[in-house]
Design an enzyme around this catalytic site. Structure first.
Site, PDB file in Angstrom:
ATOM      1  N   GLU A 107    -194.266 -54.943 -29.390  1.00  0.00           N
ATOM      2  CA  GLU A 107    -195.694 -55.199 -29.562  1.00  0.00           C
ATOM      3  C   GLU A 107    -196.309 -55.716 -28.261  1.00  0.00           C
ATOM      4  OE1 GLU A 107    -193.161 -56.151 -31.378  1.00  0.00           O
ATOM      5  OE2 GLU A 107    -193.691 -56.760 -33.402  1.00  0.00           O
ATOM      6  N   CYS A 130    -192.250 -60.133 -35.527  1.00  0.00           N
ATOM      7  CA  CYS A 130    -191.560 -61.418 -35.701  1.00  0.00           C
ATOM      8  C   CYS A 130    -192.560 -62.563 -35.680  1.00  0.00           C
ATOM      9  CB  CYS A 130    -190.506 -61.603 -34.619  1.00  0.00           C
ATOM     10  SG  CYS A 130    -191.194 -61.899 -32.989  1.00  0.00           S
ATOM     11  N   CYS A 185    -194.603 -62.429 -32.107  1.00  0.00           N
ATOM     12  CA  CYS A 185    -195.466 -61.255 -31.948  1.00  0.00           C
ATOM     13  C   CYS A 185    -196.674 -61.352 -32.872  1.00  0.00           C
ATOM     14  CB  CYS A 185    -194.685 -59.980 -32.244  1.00  0.00           C
ATOM     15  SG  CYS A 185    -193.466 -59.632 -30.979  1.00  0.00           S
ATOM     16  N   ARG A 237    -171.995 -43.404 -27.040  1.00  0.00           N
ATOM     17  CA  ARG A 237    -171.166 -44.602 -26.843  1.00  0.00           C
ATOM     18  C   ARG A 237    -172.014 -45.814 -26.470  1.00  0.00           C
ATOM     19  NH1 ARG A 237    -165.974 -42.627 -23.173  1.00  0.00           N
ATOM     20  NH2 ARG A 237    -164.909 -41.455 -24.817  1.00  0.00           N
ATOM     21  N   THR A 277    -154.208 -40.377 -29.618  1.00  0.00           N
ATOM     22  CA  THR A 277    -155.283 -40.038 -28.676  1.00  0.00           C
ATOM     23  C   THR A 277    -155.113 -40.831 -27.391  1.00  0.00           C
ATOM     24  OG1 THR A 277    -156.753 -39.601 -30.521  1.00  0.00           O
ATOM     25  CG2 THR A 277    -157.801 -39.929 -28.379  1.00  0.00           C
ATOM     26  N   ASP A 324    -154.592 -38.458 -24.280  1.00  0.00           N
ATOM     27  CA  ASP A 324    -155.773 -38.275 -23.417  1.00  0.00           C
ATOM     28  C   ASP A 324    -155.893 -39.333 -22.321  1.00  0.00           C
ATOM     29  OD1 ASP A 324    -156.280 -36.258 -25.141  1.00  0.00           O
ATOM     30  OD2 ASP A 324    -158.149 -37.066 -25.962  1.00  0.00           O
ATOM     31  N   LEU A 366    -162.655 -44.734 -22.237  1.00  0.00           N
ATOM     32  CA  LEU A 366    -163.564 -45.278 -23.260  1.00  0.00           C
ATOM     33  C   LEU A 366    -164.696 -46.094 -22.638  1.00  0.00           C
ATOM     34  CD1 LEU A 366    -161.177 -46.331 -26.203  1.00  0.00           C
ATOM     35  CD2 LEU A 366    -162.195 -44.102 -25.696  1.00  0.00           C
ATOM     36  N   ARG A 391    -170.238 -43.458 -19.122  1.00  0.00           N
ATOM     37  CA  ARG A 391    -170.476 -42.944 -17.774  1.00  0.00           C
ATOM     38  C   ARG A 391    -171.700 -42.034 -17.675  1.00  0.00           C
ATOM     39  NH1 ARG A 391    -165.243 -42.640 -19.131  1.00  0.00           N
ATOM     40  NH2 ARG A 391    -165.258 -40.392 -19.507  1.00  0.00           N
ATOM     41  N   GLU A 449    -163.433 -42.420 -32.141  1.00  0.00           N
ATOM     42  CA  GLU A 449    -163.408 -41.078 -31.555  1.00  0.00           C
ATOM     43  C   GLU A 449    -162.083 -40.365 -31.835  1.00  0.00           C
ATOM     44  OE1 GLU A 449    -165.035 -40.384 -27.711  1.00  0.00           O
ATOM     45  OE2 GLU A 449    -166.362 -42.107 -27.826  1.00  0.00           O
TER      46      GLU A 449
HETATM   47  C1  AOF Z   1    -190.441 -57.785 -33.059  1.00  0.00           C
HETATM   48  N1  AOF Z   1    -190.550 -56.832 -32.110  1.00  0.00           N
HETATM   49  O1  AOF Z   1    -189.679 -55.500 -30.567  1.00  0.00           O
HETATM   50  C2  AOF Z   1    -188.210 -56.848 -31.774  1.00  0.00           C
HETATM   51  C3  AOF Z   1    -188.102 -57.814 -32.809  1.00  0.00           C
HETATM   52  O2  AOF Z   1    -184.305 -63.258 -29.340  1.00  0.00           O
HETATM   53  P1  AOF Z   1    -185.618 -62.594 -29.447  1.00  0.00           P
HETATM   54  O3  AOF Z   1    -186.771 -63.512 -29.234  1.00  0.00           O
HETATM   55  O4  AOF Z   1    -185.730 -61.352 -28.613  1.00  0.00           O
HETATM   56  O5  AOF Z   1    -185.786 -62.165 -30.976  1.00  0.00           O
HETATM   57  C4  AOF Z   1    -184.920 -61.220 -31.514  1.00  0.00           C
HETATM   58  C5  AOF Z   1    -185.253 -61.035 -32.977  1.00  0.00           C
HETATM   59  O6  AOF Z   1    -186.599 -60.594 -33.126  1.00  0.00           O
HETATM   60  C6  AOF Z   1    -184.396 -59.952 -33.609  1.00  0.00           C
HETATM   61  O7  AOF Z   1    -183.231 -60.471 -34.195  1.00  0.00           O
HETATM   62  C7  AOF Z   1    -185.344 -59.376 -34.655  1.00  0.00           C
HETATM   63  O8  AOF Z   1    -185.386 -60.193 -35.807  1.00  0.00           O
HETATM   64  C8  AOF Z   1    -186.674 -59.463 -33.957  1.00  0.00           C
HETATM   65  N2  AOF Z   1    -186.884 -58.274 -33.139  1.00  0.00           N
HETATM   66  N3  AOF Z   1    -189.215 -58.235 -33.434  1.00  0.00           N
HETATM   67  O9  AOF Z   1    -191.444 -58.256 -33.570  1.00  0.00           O
HETATM   68  C9  AOF Z   1    -189.509 -56.340 -31.449  1.00  0.00           C
HETATM   69  N4  AOF Z   1    -187.132 -56.395 -31.090  1.00  0.00           N
HETATM   70 ZN    ZN Z   2    -191.478 -60.043 -31.854  1.00  0.00          ZN
END
Ligand code: AOF
Ligand code: ZN
Length: 381
Positions: free
Chosen positions: A61, A84, A93, A192, A204, A208, A212, A215, A303
């Protein structure tokens, strides 16, 4: 709090899908946070877009708001996750959206976090119109399985196998064979990057000698842990998977592996985890997965090879199946991708493994060079 029904559901869905798509650009860079995207729309025009680009960095946001500047006033914010409302590594946010003059928020998945969640109610309190969650739990889990779907006692498990048309993973036992083409292999490198751990079985590892490591162009912020299943301690300490190990390469073994072997692995920076032997020379997969979850691995990419893959499928421990089909026939000397399935006596009524369920393609098959890349999940999840 009751979400307000949307007046333009199709349009909302479309912008929300764009937000989800933007979020995916954070693949490999944001775990253990979820991937999140945001689109700001005013009078039907996109005025700002953004995504959570890196763990610890600004949320989606905030990136979108800074792109939009004053144009954010009166706009609708489409966010793939409930904004959040906590002070984490960055301020809430919800407050940023309010302060920027956003009048409506449409969000995809509910944030299950005890502190971060509840943003929808906070926004409603600020007088912002809120619609959401628009994504079902299943859709949310597909986007961010580590965040929304990781069980407590094991990682969320993806199995990736590259097979010939006749279902073989190599031309002969012990022989490293090229099955998939360069385009598929590039995609595996990208794949990955988004996982907490990459795992292979003993055969494996011996055949191989894989590194892991990741790259490709997408460099993970935290490289996935490398996991080798080696019940009896057969993989030499000179294996490439131990290059620059520094405690990030895990060897799962049983009490039967020799002490000198353990020391040699540890001397190269490998970490030994002991689990129970289930049948002769084989690890308990349930215990293995529990141990890996204990190491902080929430999403695991296996894998192969065929034996481990089959066992995981048989025990219904596969949450997603990446099947790469290469247009080759390897014949009867080839190593079968699903060995233990073939071994079970069908219809014998001996109480052996039953049918392994049906699978659904969760996206259109992708053509990569001459290969077909399929992404499947168990039906009815
Ligand atoms: C949002 N927008 O783009 C994301 C959210 O440690 P922080 O402050 O980066 O918070 C991480 C937490 O915030 C994460 O566990 C999830 O609950 C939320 N992520 N929230 O509004 C975002 N990435
Ligand atoms: Zn947020």
């Amino acid at each position: 709090m009751k979400p307000t029904p949307s007046e333009h559901p199709a349009l909302d869905r479309q912008f929300l899908e764009r937000a989800v798509e933007l979020g995916r650009l954070g693949w490999g860079r944001v775990q253990p946070n979820p991937m999140v995207g945001c689109v700001l729309v005013r009078n039907g025009v996109v005025v700002g877009e953004g995504w959570h680009e890196e763990y610890g960095g600004p949320h989606a946001e905030i990136v979108a708001l800074s792109k939009a500047g004053p144009d954010a006033r009166g706009a609708t914010a489409y966010v793939s996750l409930e904004p959040c409302r906590h002070h984490g590594k960055t301020p809430p946010c919800t407050e940023a959206l309010r302060d920027a003059g956003i009048t409506r928020v449409v969000f995809g998945a509910q944030d299950p976090g005890p502190d971060s969640g509840g943003g929808a109610a906070a926004l409603a309190d600020y007088g912002v119109e809120v619609s959401g969650p628009l994504l079902s739990m299943e859709e949310a889990r597909r986007e961010n399985p580590g965040f929304h779907g990781s069980p407590e006692d094991r990682p969320w498990v993806a199995l990736k196998l590259a097979t010939s048309l006749d279902g073989r993973i190599s031309a002969r036992a012990g022989l490293r064979s090229t099955i998939s083409g360069p385009e598929s292999n590039e995609r595996v490198q990208w794949l990955r990057a988004g996982f907490d751990g990459i795992m292979v079985g003993t055969q494996t590892a011996l055949t191989d000698d894989p590194r892991l490591s990741v790259r490709g162009d997408t460099r993970p912020l935290t490289p996935p842990k490398r996991v080798i299943l080696d019940a009896r301690g057969q993989v030499a300490a000179s294996a490439r998977v131990l290059d620059d190990a520094d405690g990030t390469t895990l060897f799962l073994t049983t009490a039967s592996s020799p002490a000198p072997w353990r020391s040699s692995i540890e001397a190269r920076g490998g970490k030994i985890l002991e689990v129970r032997e289930e049948e002769e020379g084989r690890l308990s997969l349930v215990e293995t997965l529990r141990a890996l979850r204990g190491e902080g691995i929430r999403t695991l990419l296996c894998e192969g090879g065929g034996v481990v893959g089959s066992k995981l499928l048989q025990q219904r421990l596969v949450d997603r199946f990446y099947l790469v089909l290469a247009p080759k026939l390897l014949g009867s000397d080839g190593v079968p991708a699903f060995p233990s399935h073939g071994a079970s006596r069908r219809g014998s009524g001996d109480g052996g493994p039953g049918p392994l369920g049906e699978w659904t393609l969760i996206e259109d098959p992708l053509r990569l060079g001459n290969d077909v890349w399929m992404v499947l999940e168990p039906k009815g999840v």
